[in-house]
Write a protein that holds these residues in place. Structure first.
Motif, PDB file in Angstrom:
ATOM      1  N   LYS A 131      -5.314   1.368   4.555  1.00 32.88           N
ATOM      2  CA  LYS A 131      -4.937   0.468   5.644  1.00 32.88           C
ATOM      3  C   LYS A 131      -6.190   0.046   6.418  1.00 32.88           C
ATOM      4  O   LYS A 131      -6.345  -1.102   6.825  1.00 32.88           O
ATOM      5  N   ARG A 132      -7.080   0.994   6.593  1.00 35.10           N
ATOM      6  CA  ARG A 132      -8.287   0.726   7.349  1.00 35.10           C
ATOM      7  C   ARG A 132      -9.150  -0.360   6.693  1.00 35.10           C
ATOM      8  O   ARG A 132      -9.890  -1.072   7.376  1.00 35.10           O
ATOM      9  N   VAL A 133      -9.081  -0.460   5.367  1.00 42.27           N
ATOM     10  CA  VAL A 133      -9.833  -1.527   4.698  1.00 42.27           C
ATOM     11  C   VAL A 133      -8.906  -2.673   4.278  1.00 42.27           C
ATOM     12  O   VAL A 133      -9.274  -3.498   3.441  1.00 42.27           O
ATOM     13  N   ASN A 134      -7.694  -2.679   4.876  1.00 40.41           N
ATOM     14  CA  ASN A 134      -6.741  -3.770   4.640  1.00 40.41           C
ATOM     15  C   ASN A 134      -6.319  -3.936   3.188  1.00 40.41           C
ATOM     16  O   ASN A 134      -6.201  -5.049   2.696  1.00 40.41           O
ATOM     17  N   LEU A 135      -6.124  -2.828   2.508  1.00 43.39           N
ATOM     18  CA  LEU A 135      -5.708  -2.947   1.107  1.00 43.39           C
ATOM     19  C   LEU A 135      -4.467  -2.114   0.840  1.00 43.39           C
ATOM     20  O   LEU A 135      -4.196  -1.732  -0.293  1.00 43.39           O
ATOM     21  N   GLU A 136      -3.689  -1.849   1.896  1.00 46.03           N
ATOM     22  CA  GLU A 136      -2.553  -0.963   1.709  1.00 46.03           C
ATOM     23  C   GLU A 136      -1.576  -1.503   0.668  1.00 46.03           C
ATOM     24  O   GLU A 136      -1.011  -0.751  -0.128  1.00 46.03           O
ATOM     25  N   GLU A 137      -1.430  -2.825   0.650  1.00 42.45           N
ATOM     26  CA  GLU A 137      -0.425  -3.380  -0.268  1.00 42.45           C
ATOM     27  C   GLU A 137      -0.871  -3.314  -1.730  1.00 42.45           C
ATOM     28  O   GLU A 137      -0.097  -3.571  -2.634  1.00 42.45           O
ATOM     29  N   LYS A 138      -2.140  -2.958  -1.954  1.00 45.50           N
ATOM     30  CA  LYS A 138      -2.633  -2.867  -3.344  1.00 45.50           C
ATOM     31  C   LYS A 138      -2.573  -1.442  -3.883  1.00 45.50           C
ATOM     32  O   LYS A 138      -3.069  -1.185  -4.985  1.00 45.50           O
TER      33      LYS A 138
END
Lengths: 256, 265, 259
Positions: A131-138
């Protein structure tokens, strides 16, 4: 705190990788190491977690000598140091989540990690890191489905999941385009500020170093030739580190 | 997490579990039908005998000026493999062109060629050897023919594929110089496919040497026959000698052949 | 001048190679009683043999179905045993996993030694040990598959990307974790693919192992041949071909999906 004490590294062919390096890096700093390729930047970074062995001297991390650590103690030391590589070094066939979770293996017994039985909180740690690197959905995509910049951010998430106290980044943006370079560097900087993780980055872009660093260390022929806050690192200083005027292609701005 | 990811993950899970269940069912079926693996005391004795045979091989059998010896039968085995490979390396050429997609106008022609090659490939050497024995009688010649025929399948397939991978710019260049069909074949196509052709043939030769060591079991020449006789007669020292002979020969052939292959490519 | 010399040299080389090959072929044919005339004389005999095989004895199909399934079972189990034993061998033979030649050389040596022996020969060796029947066949196929899979697997381990291995060292993984998180995910797909490939080979091999008494449909092949029941022989051959083709097709589809 990371401390180099009289560190010497001589390669088998006789060249000096590091020559009498003495430096202290304090908690929370964002240090950028600059220098020509082959100057010893990478050797310096990799000797911190002993991916490269040094010939003599000592490296002390938070009061403990990693140079003298053996077996479990060495693994424990490495667990506290996250590393980010130029080529991301993800397992491309595995999912993003599994790659991030691989940063947690140092916390659990061998059997448990082999079966992939990570406790629920570990999965949360990993998802939070993503989430911190904005890739939670991946999280459940395969790593090779991601772009280069995304892959590099996954490897940052891996270092975060590791709950590292230090992050070493070896040319983290060398294989990225200027736009994703900015995203990756922003992520590193934000993590450094928010979590207070000491970060050491090797870079060869002069302007990038100035923009993000709190402290710049110049390396030339295995020796530290400059060490100071970013304000002191003038063009003249860079010229003396490189042994020649700074070239256009060493500025990221020139490539945009 | 949003819905699409969750869906993706569920589909993934279902796929994984279906394959796990299928594999598990195959294994349950396979193992349930098998007799128990039990070691009779005679088994231990036999293993001991084989190993002592390997350690104390029958050196008298190695060379015997008159009559059948190891050296002679090994050489015969080698000859079978050499000639079998040679025959197939020539016979496979028309098959390869037949099966290559870019050599035929219509797709069904090359597909039929590929089908014929795969039928040839699934015919085991041993059965072929039995058929050829019916034609030319027992002896190494039947073995040669069996290997020669069987190898067409593999060589034709590999060779056909390398024809398909070929770069046609040079043949176009030749055509534009006014070369006829045979000239383009000779000057543009042959030099391109020659290295891989030689390399495949050598690789097939390595396999043929191994195959030739067993042809004797049905009477098609080579080391197989003395080996079976020694096994049936429980002459373990001779079995050991023959095994050592086969291992050494195959190792040497593999080494030489792979060295040449590396130099070609 | 120089170019001319080079050309002459390469022509010489070719000539020598050609002569060498011709001599070898000639010597080989001397030692093996090759005679085209006997082939010509024999061809009609072969033709009549073919005619005797026709039509296949269709009723025999249902009779040999059980041994056919047994053959496939032998191949499944043999491949599995071989693949399991191949895993540690492949790891211990790889230069990038085990850094010391003292360890990987002996393992490679054993592997190469086993790979020189064809499966039928192994079966012939296992029959006196385990008795006539499936078990000898399974063991022969296991040992054979071990050789094939271990070799292919170790070569693909040596070809993996070093990056993830370095990353696992950096996170503080121990050697076993390092293997499971760095090596295994990178080679697992090709390992399964090689195992399937080996299974294809084993089905073919299993079909003839019975000839030396190691179980499966080969036994029936041997018996019908001895009794000159050629129509049944052709039934067995056709049945084997069909099964082999179907299994190859399924296995190929699976392997394509893996990559």
């Amino acid at each position: 705190m990371i401390e180099f004490k009289d560190v010497l590294k001589i390669y088998p062919n006789g060249t000096k990788g590091l020559n009498n390096v003495n430096i202290k890096i304090n908690k929370g700093e964002f240090v950028v190491i600059v220098g020509l390729s082959g100057a010893g930047k990478s050797t310096m970074l990799r000797s911190i977690n002993r991916l490269h062995e040094i010939t003599s001297g000592e490296i002390i991390i938070d009061g403990k000598s990693i140079t003298k650590a053996r077996g479990k103690a060495l693994l424990r030391c490495r667990r506290d140091i996250g590393m980010i590589f130029q080529n991301f070094n993800l397992v491309k066939r595995s999912t993003v989540l599994r790659n991030v979770l691989s940063g947690r293996v140092g916390y659990h017994s061998t059997i448990r990690t082999l079966l992939g039985l990570f406790p629920k909180e570990d999965i949360n740690i990993a998802l939070n890191a993503l989430k911190r690197v904005n890739l939670e959905e991946k999280a459940y995509s395969r790593a090779d489905e991601l772009s280069g910049g995304q892959q590099q951010r996954v490897s940052i998430a891996r270092a975060l999941a590791q709950e590292a106290k230090f992050i070493l980044a070896d040319e983290p943006v060398a294989s990225l385009d200027p736009l994703t370079t900015k995203q990756v560097m922003d992520d590193l900087k934000r993590i450094n500020k928010d979590l207070g993780i000491t970060t050491i980055v090797n870079l060869h872009f002069v302007d990038l170093a100035r923009q993000y660093a709190t402290r710049i260390v110049g390396v030339r022929a295995g020796e530290i030739v400059f060490d100071g806050p970013v304000e002191e690192a003038t063009d003249d200083v860079f010229s003396s580190i490189y042994g020649r005027p700074v070239k256009q292609d060493e500025m990221l701005g020139a490539k945009v | 997490m949003n819905e699409t990811i969750r869906k993706k993950q569920t589909i993934r899970r279902i796929k994984i579990w279906t394959s796990v269940v299928i594999v598990a069912l195959i294994y349950i079926w396979a193992f349930s039908g098998m007799p128990k693996m039990e070691f009779k005391p005679s088994a231990v004795q036999a293993i001991k005998a084989i190993f002592s045979g390997l350690i104390h091989p029958d050196w008298d059998y190695f060379y015997d000026p008159e009559g059948e010896d190891l050296l002679r039968t090994l050489l015969e085995t080698l000859c079978i493999a050499i000639l079998g490979t040679f025959i197939s390396s020539i016979l496979c050429v028309p098959f390869a062109f037949w099966a290559a997609r870019n050599m035929n106008k219509y797709r069904f022609i090359s597909s039929s060629g590929k089908f014929v090659l795969s039928v040839i490939r699934v015919f085991p050497e041993l059965i072929l050897a039995l058929l050829f024995i019916a034609a030319v009688g027992t002896g190494p010649f039947a073995g040669i023919l069996a290997l020669g025929f069987h190898s067409i399948g593999m060589l034709g397939k590999l060779f056909g594929e390398s024809i398909e991978d070929m770069d046609f710019s040079s043949s176009e260049a030749l055509k534009s110089c006014g070369a006829n069909k045979i000239q383009t074949l000779w000057f543009a196509i042959v030099p391109q496919v020659m290295p891989s052709f030689v390399s495949f043939t050598l690789y097939r030769f390595e396999l043929s040497v191994r195959a030739a060591t067993i042809l004797g079991i049905v009477g098609a020449g080579g080391i197989g026959a003395p080996l079976i006789f020694a096994l049936q007669g429980h002459k373990w020292d001779r079995v050991g000698m023959i095994l050592i002979g086969i291992i050494v020969m195959v190792t040497i052939i593999d080494y030489i052949s792979s060295t040449i292959r590396k130099r070609i490519v | 001048m120089d170019a001319l010399k080079k050309r002459r040299l390469s022509l010489m080389k070719r000539l020598v190679t050609l002569i060498f090959i011709i001599v070898i072929l000639w010597a080989s044919s001397l030692g093996t009683e090759v005679s085209i005339s006997s082939l010509m004389d024999g061809l009609p005999g072969m033709g009549s043999l073919f005619l005797e095989m026709l039509p296949p004895d269709w009723s025999y199909f249902s009779y040999v179905t059980e041994p056919m399934l047994e053959t496939i079972r032998m191949a499944v189990i043999g491949t599995t045993y071989g693949a399991i034993v191949a895993i540690p061998f492949a790891l211990l033979s790889s230069r990038n996993v085990v850094k010391w030649p003292v360890i990987y050389f002996p393992f490679r040596f054993v592997m190469n030694l086993i790979r020189t022996i064809p499966e039928l020969l192994l079966a012939a060796l296992f029959v006196p040990v385990l008795g006539i029947g499936d078990n000898a066949g399974i063991m022969a196929l296991s040992v054979f598959s071990f050789g094939v899979i271990a070799k292919l697997a170790y070569e693909s381990i040596e070809a993996i990307d070093n990056g993830p291995l370095e990353a696992m060292t950096a996170v503080g993984a121990n050697k076993i974790q390092w293997i499971f998180y760095g090596v295994v995910p990178q080679v697992i797909a090709s390992f399964v693919s090689y195992t399937l490939y080996c299974f294809e080979i084993n089905v073919r091999a299993a079909a003839i192992l019975g000839y030396v008494g190691a179980g499966g449909i080969g036994l029936y092949l041997n018996n019908t041949l001895k009794l000159f029941q050629y129509q049944r022989v052709s039934t067995i051959i056709i049945y084997t071909l069909i099964v082999v083709v179907i299994i190859d097709m399924i296995s190929n589809k699976c392997r394509e999906k893996l990559i």
